[in-house]
Design an enzyme around this catalytic site. Structure first.
Site, PDB file in Angstrom:
ATOM      1  N   HIS A  83       0.869  -1.172   0.000  1.00 45.86           N
ATOM      2  CA  HIS A  83       0.000   0.000   0.000  1.00 45.86           C
ATOM      3  C   HIS A  83       0.908   1.225   0.000  1.00 45.86           C
ATOM      4  O   HIS A  83       1.732   1.386   0.897  1.00 45.86           O
ATOM      5  CB  HIS A  83      -0.909   0.006   1.225  1.00 45.86           C
ATOM      6  CG  HIS A  83      -1.889  -1.129   1.244  1.00 45.86           C
ATOM      7  ND1 HIS A  83      -2.243  -1.798   2.394  1.00 45.86           N
ATOM      8  CD2 HIS A  83      -2.562  -1.736   0.240  1.00 45.86           C
ATOM      9  CE1 HIS A  83      -3.120  -2.745   2.106  1.00 45.86           C
ATOM     10  NE2 HIS A  83      -3.325  -2.732   0.791  1.00 45.86           N
ATOM     11  N   GLU A  86       1.697   3.262   3.140  1.00 49.06           N
ATOM     12  CA  GLU A  86       2.237   2.612   4.332  1.00 49.06           C
ATOM     13  C   GLU A  86       3.744   2.516   4.153  1.00 49.06           C
ATOM     14  O   GLU A  86       4.257   1.626   3.467  1.00 49.06           O
ATOM     15  CB  GLU A  86       1.577   1.244   4.525  1.00 49.06           C
ATOM     16  CG  GLU A  86       0.085   1.367   4.782  1.00 49.06           C
ATOM     17  CD  GLU A  86      -0.644   0.045   4.850  1.00 49.06           C
ATOM     18  OE1 GLU A  86      -1.866   0.078   5.089  1.00 49.06           O
ATOM     19  OE2 GLU A  86      -0.012  -1.016   4.671  1.00 49.06           O
ATOM     20  N   HIS A 190       3.569  -3.712   6.466  1.00 51.82           N
ATOM     21  CA  HIS A 190       2.484  -2.744   6.346  1.00 51.82           C
ATOM     22  C   HIS A 190       2.561  -1.727   7.483  1.00 51.82           C
ATOM     23  O   HIS A 190       3.459  -1.779   8.323  1.00 51.82           O
ATOM     24  CB  HIS A 190       1.129  -3.456   6.392  1.00 51.82           C
ATOM     25  CG  HIS A 190       0.822  -4.273   5.187  1.00 51.82           C
ATOM     26  ND1 HIS A 190      -0.102  -3.894   4.249  1.00 51.82           N
ATOM     27  CD2 HIS A 190       1.334  -5.449   4.751  1.00 51.82           C
ATOM     28  CE1 HIS A 190      -0.167  -4.807   3.290  1.00 51.82           C
ATOM     29  NE2 HIS A 190       0.701  -5.768   3.573  1.00 51.82           N
ATOM     30  N   GLU A 281       2.541  -5.491  10.699  1.00 48.47           N
ATOM     31  CA  GLU A 281       2.054  -4.117  10.829  1.00 48.47           C
ATOM     32  C   GLU A 281       3.007  -3.394  11.773  1.00 48.47           C
ATOM     33  O   GLU A 281       3.100  -3.736  12.949  1.00 48.47           O
ATOM     34  CB  GLU A 281       0.629  -4.111  11.372  1.00 48.47           C
ATOM     35  CG  GLU A 281      -0.368  -4.916  10.553  1.00 48.47           C
ATOM     36  CD  GLU A 281      -0.846  -4.172   9.321  1.00 48.47           C
ATOM     37  OE1 GLU A 281      -0.523  -2.973   9.181  1.00 48.47           O
ATOM     38  OE2 GLU A 281      -1.557  -4.781   8.494  1.00 48.47           O
TER      39      GLU A 281
END
Length: 443
Positions: A83, A86, A190, A281
């Site tokens: 993404h 990110e 991410h 993440e």
């Protein structure tokens, strides 16, 4: 470290120190090309394809044999910036590259890792999205998608339900890339939360969704892998550092337990590419101020390195016929741990099975022959940067049935759609932590 190795480290080439800032496509390419030129003996830079707008999808390979596959050397990969908004993972991979190449011959752990592993690093899978961000935002921006406005982490074939979205060039490039290497372990990086999430992201009752989770046949390994990363990150392991997000005990979660996701890359890797992948993440804020990048590097450096080392879990080897010829496309799986798309030997007859310490029965299956069973015991203390090596000589008389050279294609239809309902194996285990979330713009 002996005297000769110390001198070798001092004589190695150097690369200009990488600053802690955001590197756009031009700056990133310059850095990668500089590394590839100055460390040509342990790196190889190549592009696996192009984005919608024609930007290269760069991959830097780090290893003692970066330009060729070597028998017994497992392939590892990190993919970041799927993404475009990110951003932390993108910069962390650039700093990881610098750390690896500049410590070869100086740091024993890094040198052993480079000697025993081929490490593939893709700093940006969505360069168009990164370049499209005009005003960075902690939560969401139009840079999340690619230039065709597709979320690349919803763009892969799905094993649980039909995903008939238009396949994007970035996604297609990654899918082709996965066919060219024998990847064993990977992670995609991410932002927007602080947790290590493991498969499955999607599911059906057969994988445990009636218990608010979706587990793989290798759930014990995946929980271990996620914990390995999170436990070495002092903020992630606390599990509650993002005040607006859910609490993740010990910093890990099953993907489906967090929220279901169709067309994700980690499920695709595990099912169709025989590669164990988790989602990392790394920051509560998707696009934090660049002065915070040193903080993220310091918090993640040990985890990034320790996770790579896990590619050497379990058992590896080659399968041979009685004449000593390596056999491709032979199914090699642990009994009672079968994959819905069977795991097979590569074109060199190699297999890699990530397993925790314990006793296992390996089931080797050749078309037209009865299964061949062999026992392996994975020791508590793993070998030094190597999985347990066990070659398998099949005791068949005469010529084996012809086995095709290229890997047979496993259907891209939803493979799990027709399986029976849940089993005992899908019930919550001791280490399951059930969490739910309604914010779906993270993974």
């Amino acid at each position: 470290m002996d005297f000769a190795r110390l001198w070798l480290g001092l004589l190695l080439p150097s690369v200009a120190a990488l600053d802690f800032g955001y590197h756009h496509q031009k700056g990133m390419e310059e850095f990668l090309k500089n590394v590839a030129q100055n460390y040509s003996s342990i790196t190889r830079l190549h592009s696996i394809g192009k984005s919608v707008k024609g930007r290269n999808l760069w991959v830097l390979v780090v290893g003692r044999f970066p330009k060729e596959h070597r028998i017994g050397i497992p392939e590892f990969k990190y993919v970041a910036n799927m993404h475009g908004d990110e951003t932390v993972g993108r910069e962390l991979l650039l700093h990881l590259i610098e750390h690896l190449v500049t410590n070869d011959g100086k740091d024993v752990e890094i040198t052993n890792l480079i000697n025993s592993t081929r490490i593939h690093l893709m700093p940006s899978m969505n360069p168009d999205g990164f370049e499209a961000v005009v005003k960075p935002d902690c939560f969401y921006s139009n840079g999340r998608e690619n230039s065709n406005y597709y979320d690349l982490n919803r763009n892969f074939p799905d094993a649980f339900e039909l995903n008939n979205v238009s396949r994007q060039p970035e996604t297609a490039a990654v899918m082709e890339w996965l066919k060219t290497e024998t990847f064993v372990l990977s992670a995609n990086l991410h932002g927007g939360a602080l947790v290590a999430s493991y498969p499955f992201d999607n599911g059906v009752p057969a994988t445990g969704t009636l218990y608010s989770r979706s587990v793989t046949p290798d759930d014990d390994v995946f929980q271990y892998l996620a914990h390995t990363y999170a436990s070495r990150n002092p903020t992630m392991k606390k599990g509650d550092q993002c005040k607006t997000k859910m609490n993740f005990p010990n910093g890990i979660t099953n993907g489906y337990s967090w929220y279901p996701l169709k067309g994700g890359m980690q499920d695709y890797n595990y099912i169709w590419a025989q590669c164990f992948e988790i989602t990392l993440e790394l920051s509560c804020c998707k696009y934090p101020h660049e002065e915070k990048l040193p903080f993220f590097w310091n918090k993640n450096k040990a985890s990034l390195i320790e996770y790579i080392k896990q590619v050497h879990l379990g058992v590896k080897g080659q399968v041979f016929d009685q004449n000593g010829n390596p056999l491709p496309n032979v199914i090699v799986e642990v009994q009672n741990r079968k994959h819905i798309c069977p795991y097979r030997t590569n074109k060199f007859g190699e297999y890699y099975l990530l397993l925790l310490p314990g006793s296992y029965i390996i089931n080797v299956t050749v078309p037209g022959h009865d299964p061949y069973l062999t026992k392996v015991v994975i020791p508590e203390k793993s070998q030094n940067f190597s999985a347990l090596k066990k070659d398998i000589l099949l005791p068949f008389r005469g010529q084996l049935d012809s086995i095709p050279v290229s890997n047979p294609s496993c259907s891209k239809i939803p493979l799990y759609s027709d399986l029976p309902s849940h089993s005992e194996a899908t019930k919550p285990g001791l280490f399951l932590f059930l969490v739910t979330v309604f914010h779906v713009f993270v993974k």
